[in-house]
Design an enzyme around this catalytic site. Structure first.
Site: not given
Length: 253
Positions: A151, A181
């Site tokens: 990821y 984010p």
């Protein structure tokens, strides 16, 4: 004067859904996601504010992306803002025990999906010499953590891809931003833990993470800046999240 057109991928939930609501007064919206029924509900909600075109799309498939973009109605065909938001994390195991199918799905969605959508839309932006691409990255692309293996790597790709786009587009009136984010409460953990609601809720116990609306507000800020300004990268964390010491762990014999 007609509003400009924004295409948001992953618009059926989380950052994408919140962005659609906040951008509706300012843009006509193409909302793309796999879950068409959610897009239809969102269209009904926003139709008093703007024109909405729901687009059932799995960004992992290049032929489907190209076909979808080529088949847009004339009134939506000139895309001014592309928000590459579709993405996911799967699993939190060590790299030696991860499910390879999870890795492949993250690569296909987080990397290839961004490539396919960008390549399908960028030529028209170049031809018109205007446009804005916002790629949703993550602080995981900058700051590693245990279990974030693939990821984090996919999000690091997004950051470098955006930088290289800026180089390719030098001299053109096309902006590119990576929005990164930090911890945010959406469907992210529920997807990561494959529907395990109890485990997903524990991630946010006792803290105040970012919300999808916070990220949508950041996007609205970015698009409201004068066109002479390009924010290359913007990293956003909740106040409860910061930086820690590097990990020191005794090595097993």
């Amino acid at each position: 004067m007609m509003k400009p057109v924004a295409l948001i991928t992953g618009a059926s939930s989380g950052f994408g859904e919140a962005s659609a609501r906040l951008l509706a007064p300012h843009y006509r919206l193409i909302l793309a996601a796999r879950r068409l029924e959610r897009l239809t509900h969102l269209q009904e909600e926003l139709q008093a504010l703007t024109e909405v075109y729901p687009l059932e799309l799995d960004v992992r498939h290049q032929a489907d992306v190209s076909k979808a973009i080529d088949s847009l109605p004339d009134s939506f065909s000139a895309i001014d803002l592309l928000i590459n938001n579709a993405g996911l994390a799967l699993g939190l195991e060590g790299a030696w025990e991860c499910d390879l199918e999870d890795w492949e799905r993250m690569v296909d969605t987080n990397i290839k999906g961004v490539l396919y959508c960008t390549r399908a839309i960028l030529p028209q932006m170049v031809e018109r010499n205007c446009g804005y691409i916002i790629n949703i990255g993550s602080i995981a692309g900058n700051w590693p953590y245990a279990g974030g293996n693939v990821y984090g790597a996919t999000k690091a790709f997004i950051e470098q891809f955006s930088r290289n786009l800026r180089c390719d587009l030098a001299g053109k009136r096309i902006r590119v931003t990576t929005l990164k984010p930090g911890m945010a409460e959406s469907e992210f953990s529920l997807v990561r833990f494959k529907g395990d609601e109890e485990r997903a809720k524990k991630v946010y116990e006792g803290i105040e993470p970012l919300t999808p609306e916070d990220i949508a507000a950041t996007i609205l800020y970015l698009v409201s800046l004068p066109e002479r300004i390009n924010v290359n990268e913007i990293e956003v964390m909740p106040l409860c999240q910061s930086f820690g010491r590097t990990t020191i762990t005794p090595v097993k014999e």
